[in-house]
Design a protein around this motif. Structure first.
Motif, PDB file in Angstrom:
ATOM      1  N   ASP A 157       0.867  -1.177   0.000  1.00 47.55           N
ATOM      2  CA  ASP A 157       0.000   0.000   0.000  1.00 47.55           C
ATOM      3  C   ASP A 157       0.905   1.228   0.000  1.00 47.55           C
ATOM      4  O   ASP A 157       1.422   1.628   1.037  1.00 47.55           O
ATOM      5  CB  ASP A 157      -0.907  -0.001   1.239  1.00 47.55           C
ATOM      6  CG  ASP A 157      -1.820   1.210   1.300  1.00 47.55           C
ATOM      7  OD1 ASP A 157      -1.742   2.075   0.394  1.00 47.55           O
ATOM      8  OD2 ASP A 157      -2.604   1.293   2.254  1.00 47.55           O
ATOM      9  N   ALA A 159       0.355   4.224   0.034  1.00 53.35           N
ATOM     10  CA  ALA A 159      -0.096   5.314   0.894  1.00 53.35           C
ATOM     11  C   ALA A 159       0.134   5.031   2.375  1.00 53.35           C
ATOM     12  O   ALA A 159      -0.053   5.903   3.210  1.00 53.35           O
ATOM     13  CB  ALA A 159      -1.582   5.589   0.651  1.00 53.35           C
ATOM     14  N   ALA A 160       0.535   3.805   2.715  1.00 51.26           N
ATOM     15  CA  ALA A 160       0.753   3.457   4.119  1.00 51.26           C
ATOM     16  C   ALA A 160       1.921   4.260   4.681  1.00 51.26           C
ATOM     17  O   ALA A 160       2.906   4.521   3.975  1.00 51.26           O
ATOM     18  CB  ALA A 160       1.023   1.962   4.252  1.00 51.26           C
ATOM     19  N   PRO A 161       1.850   4.673   5.943  1.00 47.77           N
ATOM     20  CA  PRO A 161       2.926   5.477   6.547  1.00 47.77           C
ATOM     21  C   PRO A 161       4.309   4.831   6.413  1.00 47.77           C
ATOM     22  O   PRO A 161       5.290   5.531   6.137  1.00 47.77           O
ATOM     23  CB  PRO A 161       2.505   5.593   8.011  1.00 47.77           C
ATOM     24  CG  PRO A 161       1.015   5.455   7.975  1.00 47.77           C
ATOM     25  CD  PRO A 161       0.732   4.483   6.859  1.00 47.77           C
ATOM     26  N   ALA A 162       4.412   3.516   6.577  1.00 45.16           N
ATOM     27  CA  ALA A 162       5.711   2.859   6.470  1.00 45.16           C
ATOM     28  C   ALA A 162       6.292   3.018   5.073  1.00 45.16           C
ATOM     29  O   ALA A 162       7.485   3.271   4.901  1.00 45.16           O
ATOM     30  CB  ALA A 162       5.594   1.385   6.835  1.00 45.16           C
ATOM     31  N   HIS A 163       5.447   2.884   4.053  1.00 43.09           N
ATOM     32  CA  HIS A 163       5.942   3.039   2.685  1.00 43.09           C
ATOM     33  C   HIS A 163       6.290   4.486   2.386  1.00 43.09           C
ATOM     34  O   HIS A 163       7.221   4.757   1.627  1.00 43.09           O
ATOM     35  CB  HIS A 163       4.918   2.486   1.683  1.00 43.09           C
ATOM     36  CG  HIS A 163       4.793   1.012   1.759  1.00 43.09           C
ATOM     37  ND1 HIS A 163       3.597   0.384   1.908  1.00 43.09           N
ATOM     38  CD2 HIS A 163       5.724   0.022   1.738  1.00 43.09           C
ATOM     39  CE1 HIS A 163       3.776  -0.918   1.966  1.00 43.09           C
ATOM     40  NE2 HIS A 163       5.053  -1.163   1.869  1.00 43.09           N
ATOM     41  N   GLN A 164       5.558   5.418   2.948  1.00 46.93           N
ATOM     42  CA  GLN A 164       5.875   6.834   2.766  1.00 46.93           C
ATOM     43  C   GLN A 164       7.243   7.147   3.375  1.00 46.93           C
ATOM     44  O   GLN A 164       8.052   7.850   2.779  1.00 46.93           O
ATOM     45  CB  GLN A 164       4.784   7.710   3.398  1.00 46.93           C
ATOM     46  CG  GLN A 164       3.449   7.631   2.696  1.00 46.93           C
ATOM     47  CD  GLN A 164       3.509   8.173   1.286  1.00 46.93           C
ATOM     48  OE1 GLN A 164       4.067   9.229   1.038  1.00 46.93           O
ATOM     49  NE2 GLN A 164       2.960   7.429   0.346  1.00 46.93           N
ATOM     50  N   ALA A 165       7.502   6.616   4.570  1.00 49.72           N
ATOM     51  CA  ALA A 165       8.790   6.838   5.227  1.00 49.72           C
ATOM     52  C   ALA A 165       9.920   6.225   4.406  1.00 49.72           C
ATOM     53  O   ALA A 165      10.984   6.833   4.233  1.00 49.72           O
ATOM     54  CB  ALA A 165       8.772   6.253   6.636  1.00 49.72           C
TER      55      ALA A 165
END
Length: 177
Positions: A157, A159-165
């Motif tokens: 995903d 858009a998930a925070p972990a992927h954004q980071a």
């Protein structure tokens, strides 16, 4: 389902003390490549059924009927939706011959792996079919000694925070270069 999780994982907390339950892993794309074009075309038709889909969250609405073979933009299989139970689903009557040919091709690519205690198996469901052999004899096993596995499913995903980071960290590394 509309959004089948891309990955499934099995964490073996306790293997089968009777020695059964090997994980079966088959290469869906290699099996599909072993079929003729007429069979692949038949599997592209949205006419197949398998099981029921009730009370599931995060995976969208049921897709029934569905295609077994879904092509990607490059003409290669993007998704092969497969479950051995399709062979026994009466809604697939009249289509079992092509399903059996695919099952035979998949069997040729399948390996058995016995997972012991604290082993983790992660499988990309777009590429690998997974199942298991029968457990060994369970009669007479003491409580708390039977096979114990935890299963989790995941999908990417962006858009998930972990992927954004992660995306931000990768961008920072590119700017530092």
């Amino acid at each position: 389902m509309e959004h089948v999780p891309e990955y499934t994982s099995l964490l073996v907390l306790r293997g089968d003390p009777a020695g059964g339950g090997a994980s079966l892993l088959g290469d869906l794309r290699a099996a599909m490549a072993g079929l003729g074009e007429a069979d692949r075309q038949a599997l592209r038709e949205p006419v197949f059924f398998e099981g029921r889909a009730e009370n599931l969250r995060g995976v969208g609405a049921p897709r029934m009927p569905f295609t077994v073979l879904e092509d990607g933009q490059d003409g290669q299989p993007a998704w092969v939706r497969w479950a051995g139970k399709m062979l026994r689903d009466p809604r697939n009557t009249g289509r079992t011959a092509v399903l059996e040919r695919f099952a035979t091709a998949l069997e040729q690519t399948t390996v058995a792996v016995t997972l012991g205690r604290v082993r983790l198996l992660v499988v990309g469901q777009r590429r690998i079919a997974h199942g298991r052999t029968a457990l060994g004899p369970q009669k007479g096993l003491a409580d708390g000694t039977r096979r114990w596995i935890m299963q989790a499913k995941a999908t990417v995903d962006p858009a998930a925070p972990a992927h954004q980071a992660l995306a931000g960290a990768a961008a920072g590394r590119r700017n530092d270069a």
